[in-house]
Design a protein around this motif. Structure first.
Motif, PDB file in Angstrom:
ATOM      1  N   PHE A  60      -4.999 -12.555   0.979  1.00 33.41           N
ATOM      2  CA  PHE A  60      -3.741 -12.838   0.276  1.00 33.41           C
ATOM      3  C   PHE A  60      -2.735 -13.577   1.151  1.00 33.41           C
ATOM      4  O   PHE A  60      -1.873 -14.285   0.628  1.00 33.41           O
ATOM      5  N   GLU A  61      -2.845 -13.456   2.456  1.00 34.61           N
ATOM      6  CA  GLU A  61      -2.040 -14.318   3.322  1.00 34.61           C
ATOM      7  C   GLU A  61      -2.416 -15.776   3.083  1.00 34.61           C
ATOM      8  O   GLU A  61      -1.552 -16.654   2.982  1.00 34.61           O
ATOM      9  N   SER A  62      -3.718 -16.041   2.973  1.00 36.12           N
ATOM     10  CA  SER A  62      -4.170 -17.419   2.741  1.00 36.12           C
ATOM     11  C   SER A  62      -3.767 -17.895   1.352  1.00 36.12           C
ATOM     12  O   SER A  62      -3.441 -19.081   1.173  1.00 36.12           O
ATOM     13  N   ILE A  63      -3.758 -16.999   0.367  1.00 33.60           N
ATOM     14  CA  ILE A  63      -3.341 -17.375  -0.986  1.00 33.60           C
ATOM     15  C   ILE A  63      -1.875 -17.776  -1.000  1.00 33.60           C
ATOM     16  O   ILE A  63      -1.497 -18.807  -1.568  1.00 33.60           O
ATOM     17  N   TYR A  64      -1.019 -16.983  -0.356  1.00 34.27           N
ATOM     18  CA  TYR A  64       0.404 -17.312  -0.329  1.00 34.27           C
ATOM     19  C   TYR A  64       0.682 -18.582   0.475  1.00 34.27           C
ATOM     20  O   TYR A  64       1.627 -19.321   0.178  1.00 34.27           O
ATOM     21  N   LYS A 124      -5.161   3.973   9.820  1.00 35.40           N
ATOM     22  CA  LYS A 124      -5.765   2.910  10.619  1.00 35.40           C
ATOM     23  C   LYS A 124      -7.242   2.714  10.324  1.00 35.40           C
ATOM     24  O   LYS A 124      -8.022   2.352  11.211  1.00 35.40           O
ATOM     25  N   PHE A 125      -7.663   2.924   9.095  1.00 39.53           N
ATOM     26  CA  PHE A 125      -9.037   2.596   8.715  1.00 39.53           C
ATOM     27  C   PHE A 125      -9.089   1.102   8.393  1.00 39.53           C
ATOM     28  O   PHE A 125      -9.158   0.686   7.242  1.00 39.53           O
ATOM     29  N   GLY A 126      -9.063   0.300   9.444  1.00 35.65           N
ATOM     30  CA  GLY A 126      -8.824  -1.129   9.280  1.00 35.65           C
ATOM     31  C   GLY A 126      -7.315  -1.324   9.268  1.00 35.65           C
ATOM     32  O   GLY A 126      -6.586  -0.531   8.676  1.00 35.65           O
ATOM     33  N   MET A 127      -6.844  -2.390   9.898  1.00 39.26           N
ATOM     34  CA  MET A 127      -5.405  -2.578  10.036  1.00 39.26           C
ATOM     35  C   MET A 127      -4.751  -3.072   8.749  1.00 39.26           C
ATOM     36  O   MET A 127      -3.529  -3.144   8.653  1.00 39.26           O
ATOM     37  N   GLY A 128      -5.554  -3.408   7.744  1.00 38.37           N
ATOM     38  CA  GLY A 128      -5.000  -3.896   6.488  1.00 38.37           C
ATOM     39  C   GLY A 128      -4.104  -2.897   5.798  1.00 38.37           C
ATOM     40  O   GLY A 128      -3.080  -3.266   5.209  1.00 38.37           O
ATOM     41  N   HIS A 129      -4.470  -1.610   5.859  1.00 40.90           N
ATOM     42  CA  HIS A 129      -3.654  -0.581   5.211  1.00 40.90           C
ATOM     43  C   HIS A 129      -2.259  -0.517   5.832  1.00 40.90           C
ATOM     44  O   HIS A 129      -1.247  -0.433   5.120  1.00 40.90           O
ATOM     45  N   LEU A 130      -2.210  -0.564   7.159  1.00 40.75           N
ATOM     46  CA  LEU A 130      -0.918  -0.509   7.849  1.00 40.75           C
ATOM     47  C   LEU A 130      -0.117  -1.793   7.645  1.00 40.75           C
ATOM     48  O   LEU A 130       1.109  -1.756   7.518  1.00 40.75           O
ATOM     49  N   SER A 131      -0.805  -2.927   7.611  1.00 37.22           N
ATOM     50  CA  SER A 131      -0.126  -4.194   7.385  1.00 37.22           C
ATOM     51  C   SER A 131       0.523  -4.222   6.012  1.00 37.22           C
ATOM     52  O   SER A 131       1.670  -4.653   5.857  1.00 37.22           O
ATOM     53  N   ILE A 134      -1.817  -8.335  -3.027  1.00 42.91           N
ATOM     54  CA  ILE A 134      -1.739  -7.390  -1.908  1.00 42.91           C
ATOM     55  C   ILE A 134      -0.511  -7.758  -1.079  1.00 42.91           C
ATOM     56  O   ILE A 134      -0.313  -8.926  -0.739  1.00 42.91           O
ATOM     57  N   PRO A 135       0.342  -6.785  -0.757  1.00 47.58           N
ATOM     58  CA  PRO A 135       1.590  -7.098  -0.037  1.00 47.58           C
ATOM     59  C   PRO A 135       1.329  -7.731   1.326  1.00 47.58           C
ATOM     60  O   PRO A 135       0.492  -7.257   2.098  1.00 47.58           O
ATOM     61  N   VAL A 136       2.044  -8.806   1.605  1.00 49.63           N
ATOM     62  CA  VAL A 136       1.971  -9.472   2.912  1.00 49.63           C
ATOM     63  C   VAL A 136       3.390  -9.677   3.421  1.00 49.63           C
ATOM     64  O   VAL A 136       4.358  -9.581   2.667  1.00 49.63           O
ATOM     65  N   ARG A 137       3.523  -9.961   4.700  1.00 51.33           N
ATOM     66  CA  ARG A 137       4.834 -10.175   5.291  1.00 51.33           C
ATOM     67  C   ARG A 137       5.560 -11.328   4.613  1.00 51.33           C
ATOM     68  O   ARG A 137       4.945 -12.292   4.140  1.00 51.33           O
ATOM     69  N   GLU A 138       6.874 -11.258   4.593  1.00 50.95           N
ATOM     70  CA  GLU A 138       7.683 -12.258   3.902  1.00 50.95           C
ATOM     71  C   GLU A 138       7.442 -13.663   4.454  1.00 50.95           C
ATOM     72  O   GLU A 138       7.541 -14.656   3.727  1.00 50.95           O
ATOM     73  N   THR A 173      -5.592  -2.230  -1.716  1.00 50.36           N
ATOM     74  CA  THR A 173      -5.574  -3.273  -0.688  1.00 50.36           C
ATOM     75  C   THR A 173      -6.873  -4.070  -0.580  1.00 50.36           C
ATOM     76  O   THR A 173      -7.092  -4.766   0.413  1.00 50.36           O
ATOM     77  N   ASP A 174      -7.741  -3.972  -1.583  1.00 54.96           N
ATOM     78  CA  ASP A 174      -8.903  -4.842  -1.695  1.00 54.96           C
ATOM     79  C   ASP A 174      -9.081  -5.195  -3.163  1.00 54.96           C
ATOM     80  O   ASP A 174      -8.580  -4.493  -4.041  1.00 54.96           O
ATOM     81  N   VAL A 175      -9.804  -6.283  -3.432  1.00 55.48           N
ATOM     82  CA  VAL A 175      -9.995  -6.723  -4.815  1.00 55.48           C
ATOM     83  C   VAL A 175     -11.108  -5.880  -5.430  1.00 55.48           C
ATOM     84  O   VAL A 175     -12.221  -6.345  -5.677  1.00 55.48           O
ATOM     85  N   SER A 176     -10.792  -4.615  -5.660  1.00 52.10           N
ATOM     86  CA  SER A 176     -11.791  -3.661  -6.114  1.00 52.10           C
ATOM     87  C   SER A 176     -11.128  -2.512  -6.851  1.00 52.10           C
ATOM     88  O   SER A 176     -10.029  -2.086  -6.484  1.00 52.10           O
ATOM     89  N   ALA A 177     -11.800  -2.027  -7.890  1.00 47.90           N
ATOM     90  CA  ALA A 177     -11.319  -0.843  -8.608  1.00 47.90           C
ATOM     91  C   ALA A 177     -12.185   0.363  -8.245  1.00 47.90           C
ATOM     92  O   ALA A 177     -12.546   1.173  -9.094  1.00 47.90           O
TER      93      ALA A 177
END
Length: 363
Positions: free
Chosen positions: A274-278, A9-16, A175-179, A133-137
């Motif tokens: 990535f939700e906005s991209i899809y 839960k370091f930001g909800m993005g990981h869990l999402s 980045i994986p997003v809900r279907e 889960t971020d645009v970063s290496a």
């Protein structure tokens, strides 16, 4: 097949991202047992709550201090990483022995490092997968025993290769997003323009007074939807004040509102991006302060799929009005979003399936 997904839960993005991967894996492998583990909570059941609260305080009220940590972590030598992983190796081994996974997928850097250290110490052949889960290496994502990386964009792939990761270990998947975001929402578009203010973006907006929202209500031909999430105080403060501003509390159907939007105002979190991209929706983001969000904002501007503006309320309103009146620019952004989407070639579930089949043949 047993699939273990490590997150936190370091930001909800990981869990999402973990939840999205779980759905993809269950659809691809109907008989598989797929489970998500909050690895921080599992390893530190008594202290995880305090750690998460500390993290939240840091990113909200001490951003400069967080960025120092973020920068230093990028340069952390491997022996230091091994020392931290070694502290949790025994309880992590118990988790592996209990779950007996064929694949471990990490959407959290700490999880990726931990499973890599486990593989090295016990000569395990479990398939270790990291989903960035971020645009970063950022170096915290890179671990020596990781078998496969799923990355958001081609530039992250090239940067990982520059840092020594083999090309055939990296797949560009987004980045994986809900279907629901991938299949399109169901909300019909209104006549006129539709602005959506979503999720984390709310914390960037004025907390006192209502002048910002009143200014939005005066933009001709604009309808605004504000998703307040679990912020009940904000919902009650804004609900019913303006005819052309709709206020929505917590909803599990964000994709429907995004589908009907011409512009999304939010913070540049990896999942929201990535939700906005899809969904094909251009983004307007306030100038971010956190290191990983700065990388995401740079991606938005580099690919021309949105804009970054200052945090001043008057500037935000002016940018919204200017952008929504510029149909040529909006159309160009939507075409750029399509181009980004075409570059997301990898299907994580299919890639993992092929890799597991090759391992079975090799054995």
């Amino acid at each position: 097949m047993n699939i273990l997904i490590l997150s936190g839960k370091f930001g909800m993005g990981h869990l999402s991202a973990a939840a999205a991967i779980k759905s993809q894996m269950e659809a691809r492998f109907p008989g598989a047992h797929v489970q998500i583990c909050d690895i921080v909570e599992y390893l530190m059941p008594q202290g995880s709550g305090a750690l998460y609260r500390m993290f939240g305080t840091l990113v909200r009220h001490a951003k400069a201090l967080y960025n120092i940590y973020y920068t230093c972590n990028d340069k952390l030598p491997q022996p230091c990483k091994n020392l931290v992983s070694g502290m949790f190796l025994r309880p992590f081994r118990r988790l592996i022995l209990n779950c007996r996974p064929d694949v471990v997928i990490s959407t959290l850097p700490f999880g990726a490092e931990l499973v890599s250290f486990y593989k090295k110490m016990y000569q395990s052949n479990v398939c270790a997968v990291t989903c960035i889960t971020d645009v970063s290496a950022h170096n915290e994502w890179i671990s020596s025993e990781t078998d496969l990386y799923f990355v958001p964009a081609a530039e992250v792939k090239w940067e990982l290769m520059r840092k020594g990761v083999a090309k055939d270990q990296i797949e560009v998947s987004g980045i994986p997003v809900r279907e629901g975001f991938r299949s399109g929402g169901k909300k019909e578009k209104r006549s006129g323009r539709e602005l959506l203010i979503c999720g984390g973006g709310l914390c960037l907006l004025p907390r006192r007074g209502t002048s910002f929202y009143a200014a939005l209500s005066r933009i001709p031909g604009l309808h605004t939807t504000i998703l307040t999430g679990k912020n009940r105080a904000l919902y009650e403060k804004l609900q019913g004040r303006w005819e052309n501003i709709e206020v929505v509390g917590f909803t599990s159907h964000v994709e429907d509102y995004m589908h009907g939007a011409d512009l999304l105002l939010s913070k540049p979190g990896g999942i929201t991006l990535f939700e906005s991209i899809y969904e094909g929706v251009p983004m307007l983001v306030c100038q971010p302060e956190l290191g990983q969000e700065k990388k995401n904002a740079q991606f938005i501007e580099r690919h021309g799929i949105g804009r970054v503006c200052s945090k001043k309320p008057d500037d935000i309103v002016a940018e919204i009005e200017t952008l929504l009146q510029d149909e040529v620019q909006l159309m160009r952004m939507r075409e750029n979003i399509k181009a980004v989407r075409r570059g997301l070639r990898a299907d994580p579930a299919a890639v993992i399936a092929r890799r597991m089949q090759r391992q079975e043949v090799a054995q």
